[in-house]
Design a protein around this motif. Sequence first.
Motif: not given
Length: 71
Positions: A1-4, A46-50
């Motif tokens: 799972m990824c968390v923003g 991960a260091g990106l505005a997505i």
Amino acid sequence: MCVGLRAKVANIEDNMAVIDAGGVKRRVSAELISDLAPGDYVMVHAGLAIARIAGDDAVEADSVMEEIDAN
């Protein structure tokens, strides 16, 4: 799972954005979002505005996070 992480854009320079996430500022890549401006809210991973987050959605996200913190 990824968390923003939801954050507010404070400044943009050379495809990098300085974001403010609950008082913590850091630089992230802004290359994926066109026409990003200071004051916009973004989802960061991960260091990106997505993704750009609409104002109403940002307010709702704040409300949910406050509720989680209270429990």
